[in-house]
Motif scaffolding. Structure first.
Motif, PDB file in Angstrom:
ATOM      1  N   CYS A 144      -3.148   1.934  -4.238  1.00 20.15           N
ATOM      2  CA  CYS A 144      -3.399   3.063  -3.461  1.00 20.15           C
ATOM      3  C   CYS A 144      -4.973   3.274  -3.523  1.00 20.15           C
ATOM      4  CB  CYS A 144      -2.614   4.419  -4.198  1.00 20.15           C
ATOM      5  SG  CYS A 144      -3.164   4.906  -5.741  1.00 20.15           S
TER       6      CYS A 144
ATOM      7  N   ARG B 182      -0.109   4.607  -0.299  1.00 23.48           N
ATOM      8  CA  ARG B 182      -0.657   5.700   0.325  1.00 23.48           C
ATOM      9  C   ARG B 182       0.104   6.425   1.377  1.00 23.48           C
ATOM     10  NH1 ARG B 182      -5.975   4.293   2.393  1.00 23.48           N
ATOM     11  NH2 ARG B 182      -4.968   2.542   3.004  1.00 23.48           N
TER      12      ARG B 182
ATOM     13  N   ASP C 241       0.831  -1.186   0.189  1.00 20.16           N
ATOM     14  CA  ASP C 241       0.071  -0.066  -0.042  1.00 20.16           C
ATOM     15  C   ASP C 241       0.959   1.213   0.186  1.00 20.16           C
ATOM     16  OD1 ASP C 241      -1.550   2.196   0.799  1.00 20.16           O
ATOM     17  OD2 ASP C 241      -2.891   0.940   1.830  1.00 20.16           O
TER      18      ASP C 241
END
Length: 561
Positions: free
Chosen positions: A526, A485, A483
């Motif tokens: 994301c 983000r 991930d």
């Protein structure tokens, strides 16, 4: 001598065909014969009338200026004779006659024609469930059905409703009832709602409807209706369980009304509809047909199909109405099965093939998911999740699905024209579409979808569908999921699928934390997977050979988080 035209059916296709014929021949003798008491019913508006979006019943059978389309309207405004409550019980091709029965006084009449248009529509499917005649069980197909449901809603007679079937009608009906405070349970024998969508998009719609209080029971069917004193009290399912309810709407599809056509010796197709050519002409050269009773050409497969949609009925009818007057000058080429529906604040639409239908037709394709806004955030843009399918052999678009809170209709309309025009993906990637911030992003969502699939075709992007990621997790496959983000985003919402968190801006600095094996499968994502794509490029540049991007990102993830 004036031409005599008889139109059988007065819902959508029939009046349209008759009106087109009148506009092209002022002196033709035109008659519409309608079994129901009403004409030109806007049946697609029934759920919104029931919901209370509008309360004027006449709006369903009126012109845009509010004039009710009854027999007097057709006679005075169109010089068309329109017979309601009248059923055609026989077509005699040899003598070119129809035999009619007045349903009010049971009198019989015979009428001759030069040209005949059959627009008898379709009948809702109603399997032979035990208890199907109980009070409280209905379909949503006619004005009578609409009146019944509206009365139940207005009078607050219903507390819990069951909807059998989760197609377009069922889903629209569940919103209408739920918005009136009625508890709603939808039963669908398939593993998903809205079966025209691929399951990962369907699940997103299901999640939204569930958040509005709709209960779903999937992969189960109805075995019988249970009653007490002649009224419905519950629905028994195939597993033996019972859902208590005082209303049931059966919406599991329709069958084309072709009995009189078949009895007359008119050719019927494999799907039970009347066979027509591109002129909407049947096997009898003086008889045409249009609407839900016909089979039409599918423009992608070039095979016959049923497409009982109100817009297509009108388009087919316009062609039939012109051709009975001018000869075979107008053509209806076929359908690509475009459709759209509203589900609370969400919309869902499709044009062309979904992935599962492409597989069924053995078409080799490339697909891609796109999650982005319909217009800039500073213009209150709303999210769209779309899926595009491209034929591998021709690079032409063959399917497009979109769900979300933004302008789904615009995306589906763009795709429809692209599919019908057989445009290839390189053409579409540079399409000149209207842009201004109140309407779209600088690169429109639809065009962005073509860019993603174009990158796939060129080998610049390797994607993986959320459905396949979920399967890998369930199968405990050895892969690294990252991930990318920001830390704030990650703290706020995690998928919880064993993912490793490395913000995109830190990825180059943390390459030492990744496996030494450059062939290790790595999946990046994301929020919408734009940063996931950029992360994949970084990893590939540093020698990682098996990097995939989870298409659509977290916003396209339809499973529990």
């Amino acid at each position: 001598m004036s031409k005599k035209v008889i139109v059988i059916g007065g819902s959508a296709a029939g009046p349209k065909a008759a009106a087109r014929a009148r506009r092209l021949d002022e002196f033709a003798d035109i008659t519409i014969i309608q079994k129901e008491p009403d004409f030109s019913m806007a049946s697609c508006g029934f759920p919104y009338y029931i919901e209370g979006v509008f309360d004027n019943r006449n709006a369903l059978i009126a012109t845009p200026t509010g004039v009710v389309r009854d027999s007097n309207f057709f006679l005075n405004a169109k010089n068309i004779k329109a017979k309601a409550n009248t059923e055609v019980i026989k077509i005699d091709k040899e003598s070119k006659q129809v035999v009619c029965k007045n349903l009010l006084d049971e009198s019989i009449d015979e009428m001759t024609y030069d040209k005949l248009i059959i627009a008898t529509g379709a009948t809702p499917k109603m399997p032979p469930f035990e208890g199907r005649d109980l009070k409280g069980i209905t379909t949503l197909h006619s004005m009578k059905d609409s009146d019944f449901l509206k009365d139940n809603v207005v009078q607050k007679k219903v507390k819990h409703a069951v909807i059998v079937g989760a197609g377009l009608i069922g889903i629209e009906a569940c919103e209408a009832l739920r918005k009136n405070g009625i508890e709603v349970t939808v039963i669908e024998m398939l593993p998903q709602i809205l079966p025209f969508l691929d399951i990962e998009l369907s699940k997103l719609v299901e999640n939204h409807a569930a958040s509005q209080g709709v209960n779903f029971i999937l992969e189960k069917s109805v075995s019988r209706f249970k009653g007490e004193n002649g009224s419905l009290i519950g629905v028994e399912l195939s597993d033996g369980s019972t859902i208590n309810c005082d209303l049931a709407i059966v919406s599991i599809g329709v069958n084309p009304n072709t009995i009189i056509a078949k009895q007359a010796g008119i050719q019927i197709g494999d799907f039970g509809g009347i066979i027509t050519n591109a002129y909407m002409q049947t096997s009898d050269p003086d008889i045409y047909a249009a609407g839900d009773c016909v089979e039409i050409n599918h423009l992608i497969t070039q095979k016959n199909t049923l497409a009982p949609m109100g817009d297509l009925a009108n388009l087919e009818a316009r062609v039939a109405g012109e051709n009975v007057i001018l000869g075979n000058t107008a053509v209806f080429k076929g359908t690509i099965q475009t459709g759209i529906c509203k589900i609370f604040d969400m919309s869902a639409g499709i044009s062309g093939f979904s992935e599962k239908y492409a597989k069924r037709e053995n078409i080799e394709y490339v697909s891609a998911m796109n999650t982005s806004l319909d217009k800039p955030g500073f213009m209150s843009g709303q999210l769209l999740i779309s899926k595009i399918l491209v034929d591998k052999k021709t690079n032409t678009i063959i399917g497009y699905q979109s769900v979300g809170f933004g302008d789904v209709s615009r995306q589906i309309a763009s795709a429809s024209i692209a599919i019908m025009g057989k445009l290839n993906i390189d053409d579409l990637a540079c399409a000149d579409m209207p842009y201004a911030p109140p309407f779209s992003l600088a690169i429109d969502h639809f065009i962005a979808s073509t860019h993603i699939v174009q990158n796939k075709i060129k080998g610049l992007f390797v994607g993986i569908n959320v459905r396949d990621v979920k399967q890998k997790i369930d199968n405990h496959e050895d892969c690294l999921i990252i991930d990318v983000r920001s830390s704030d985003e990650f703290r706020e919402l995690k998928l919880g699928i064993g993912e490793k968190h490395i913000p995109l801006g830190m990825l180059r600095k943390k390459l030492n934390e990744l496996p030494e094996d450059k062939n290790k499968e790595i999946i990046t994502y994301c929020k919408i997977s734009l940063r996931g794509y950029e992360a994949s490029l970084i990893l590939k540049a540093h020698g990682y050979k098996n990097v995939k991007v989870m298409e659509g990102g977290i916003m396209a993830w339809p499973y529990k988080k």
